[in-house]
Design a protein around this motif. Sequence first.
Motif, short mmCIF file in Angstrom:
data_model
loop_
_atom_site.label_atom_id
_atom_site.label_comp_id
_atom_site.label_asym_id
_atom_site.label_seq_id
_atom_site.Cartn_x
_atom_site.Cartn_y
_atom_site.Cartn_z
N ASP A 140 0.83 -1.20 0.00
CA ASP A 140 0.00 0.00 0.00
C ASP A 140 0.87 1.25 0.00
O ASP A 140 0.65 2.18 -0.77
N SER A 141 1.84 1.25 0.89
CA SER A 141 2.68 2.43 1.02
C SER A 141 3.52 2.65 -0.23
O SER A 141 3.71 3.77 -0.68
N CYS A 142 4.01 1.54 -0.80
CA CYS A 142 4.81 1.67 -2.03
C CYS A 142 3.95 2.20 -3.18
O CYS A 142 4.38 3.04 -3.95
N HIS A 143 2.72 1.67 -3.27
CA HIS A 143 1.84 2.11 -4.36
C HIS A 143 1.59 3.61 -4.28
O HIS A 143 1.52 4.29 -5.28
N ALA A 144 1.45 4.11 -3.05
CA ALA A 144 1.18 5.54 -2.89
C ALA A 144 2.34 6.37 -3.45
O ALA A 144 2.15 7.49 -3.89
N LEU A 145 3.52 5.77 -3.45
CA LEU A 145 4.70 6.53 -3.89
C LEU A 145 5.23 6.08 -5.24
O LEU A 145 6.31 6.48 -5.65
N GLN A 146 4.46 5.24 -5.96
CA GLN A 146 5.09 4.59 -7.12
C GLN A 146 5.46 5.56 -8.24
O GLN A 146 6.37 5.27 -9.02
N ASN A 147 4.75 6.69 -8.32
CA ASN A 147 5.17 7.66 -9.34
C ASN A 147 6.52 8.28 -9.00
O ASN A 147 7.15 8.91 -9.83
N TYR A 148 6.93 8.09 -7.76
CA TYR A 148 8.25 8.60 -7.36
C TYR A 148 9.22 7.45 -7.20
O TYR A 148 10.09 7.47 -6.35
#
Lengths: 427, 513
Positions: free
Chosen positions: B167-175
């Motif tokens: 979940d946390s990675c997905h929130a940042l995946q554009n970065y």
Amino acid sequence: MINSYVIDRRLNGKNKSAVNRRRFLERYRKHIKKAVNEAVNKRSITDMEHGESISIPQEDIHEPTIGHGQGGTRTIVNPGNKEFNTGDRIRKPQGGAGQGQGGGDASNTGEGMDDFTFTITQDEFLEFLFEDLELPNLVRKDLKEMSDFVYRHAGFTNQGVPNRINIVRSMRNAHARRIALSGKSRRRVKELKGLIEDEMAKDEALRDGRALADWQEELQRLETKIKRLPFIDDFDLRYNRNEKVPVPSNAAVMFCLMDVSGSMTQNTKDMAKRFFLLLYMFLRRNYEKIEVVFIRHHTSAKEVDEEEFFYSRETGGTIVSSALRMMSDIVKDRYPPNAWNIYAAQASDGDNWNDDSPQCRELLANSIMPLVQYYSYIEITPRDHQALWYAYEQVRKEYPDSFAMEQIIDPSDIYPVFRQLFQRKSA
Amino acid sequence: MRRKEPISTGSEWTFPLIQEYDRVIAEIAQEFRLDTYPNQIEIISSEQMMDAYSSIGMPVGYHHWSYGKQFLQTQQNYQRGFMGLAYEIVINSNPCIAYLMEENTMPMQALVIAHACYGHNSFFKNNYLFKTWTDASAIIDYLVFAKNYVTQCEERYGVREVERVLDSCHALQNYGVDRYKRPSPISAAEERARQEEREAYMQQQVNLLWRTIPVPESKKEEETRSRYPAEPQENILYFIEKNAPLLEPWQRELVRIVRKLAQYFYPQRQTQVMNEGWASFWHYTLMNELYNRGYITEGFMMEFLQSHSAVVYQPPYDSRFYSGINPYTLGFNIYRDIRRMCENPTDEDREWFPDLAGTDWLDALHFAMENFKDESFIQQYLSPKVMRDMHLFAVFDDENESEYEITAIHDEQGYRKLRSLLAEQYNLSTREPNIQVVDVDLRGDRAITLRHTRHNNIPLNKDAEEVMKHLHRLWGFDVHLHSVDGDVLRQSYHMPPKDKSPDQALEEGLKYV
């Protein structure tokens, strides 16, 4: 040059997303359960068993990502100009995001408002409905007359029906037999082949023609002999053997006792029926083999079938003990307590013939409670309790573990009370 | 040159027909020098298409609830008739996998083959971004590897734990992408082999960084002045994978997987106009060629043209269907205009595109496809004619003004400005807020500080706070984000918020974790 392959994948599994869907339902159990609870109260009696549409507020399932917010300055290129010229100025539309902002990044500004809606199946609906519920105190009763059996694997036998053939064992036997019976001949065949080869290698003039002919004849004889050995024979066959093993059963019976007297208004009866229907669905879903006995009573009790229980409209005065007496008779006749788990659920509006309530207490405390695993009583009334409730309270004091009573005032209480009565208690 | 008999006349498709159409289209495509990976055309049902949809078109993917959400949404919309399913999905792999729906008619299947199997496919194989940043032959393997690894972690550490990290990675995946540095190619075999080694090594590195052995006074002085990281880092997930103090090795691996997949999709996000435009241009050209040579009937052509015009329809800005510029339309128009300028140049074209006018159109087109991304492609090739045809105009919006201003329209004074503005609009680095890791307090409270450099003073959206919570979960210590316009600090986010105790804030903040 063929550079493409066409593959028919239609027969492949189509439920690739099942796991992910499951994960999603797990994650949002709270929401789904709430929706299910609400649905139960809204639905009509006949319409309990189908799926349900679930709505979850969009913000709860939103996956956050960083993007540009509103504000600052920006220039957006749009298509379809009809009337504008460079330098024109247009008033911004009042109230929130206008057309202009839609251009770059439509992710949050566009939707946002609507709830996320999807449908769960009937099965899932019932699963959520009856999750964590169970019949309390259910035990396996030992039976003198075992009626439940399971088949267990118990070795192999050389007699049986064809569908029980154990192929691996049979083929292994056949193989072993073939080796055993042909070993000597095959050794001789090898020997002969060697001799013949040696002989043939000699110069033609030096060959011993007679010996060669003998060997060849013997070789042929042996080879036919080996060939004649059956590939598989009757006594190679092995069959799986199964044994019937008796198991203690957890046979259970549920008594549904409903008051249909004149004091019960149509509304109260509906609620009672709703309660029993829920109970009935729960039993049918979670317990494969459970018998249900329906008893309705006014001044006298009557055992009826499911159809009549839920749909007939007979009325009269009220003598509750008649139903209890009937139940205890039926138990004596048909459901010996050493063989059966016995449950009872009773629904009434609390009205009773005044002299009768002490009798009910008597009956319950002395002849019924010792026999049953669990007895639940629901009183459907918005009014004050009457004699029956107080009589039952005494029973509860005596049997705090196996006797439960609750009051239902309006339809929205039914499901919570039902849950409370059958909540799984952690061991 | 025209054949007497068309390949088929009915609308029903069969496998031999699909093969026949594919063969003919391949032949013609070769004449146009379309260089493709081998095609793997898979016929699937609509249910399977919904499955494919919800896993971003990947044939295998790790399990995550968000894909389930996607699936439910698609299913609901489809069953209510709110949307049709896409006719096709195509995957940048070698062989190139294209899904065709069984519900399609024969003309649709042919259109899809031309569009996906020869249009997109040749784009994947020849565009420089895809060539340098993705490895088509390794992606499927890598996906399988990722799926198995995630499953393994779930077995070992529990679904819940894995889900939290993802979940946390997905929130940042554009970065999670390197925008400028070329990443090492994806490879499942190497990943597996290096994994254990890396786990050990990485933990060692992190420990080194966070070593708490006292340092002599004089050295300390020096170190407080040196910053870590020395340069601002744009790839936040990479930075976390390498430096987050508290992550377990397997959690670092999960961060890496999400990061690698984000990197893989990065070129697709940068070439939407070019890619869809290219595929649309070629399905249009190839189908017309089929018709000219008599392979298909007029009825077939009519059905094709109807679908085609639906695909490249651009609703005007004041339509209720308008949701930004249609990348199919824009791309298609630009490629078609390149061909026109080569074949029938006008005086205007000679002035604007002296290098194109009158040259070989195939050369020009292939060059345009191979060497650009959306931003530079538009900057280079958007012609006055396309701007006129699409009636493009630019609107300037300042939050402090009560009026919009039209800053450029499709006229002589506006062309250049319009073109630059539109190109800028497709520049991913201005489309997405520019956020970088600028500092980690190595000797103090281990807080990480990020800086958002505002573009035109546009603030972050309201998700930013939520995303900071996810970053906090990965980093394990305080997170600060400063939103800066020029030299002016406009807004600061702190996680945990300054006025709450850390634990309480995180608990409240992350819903359902």
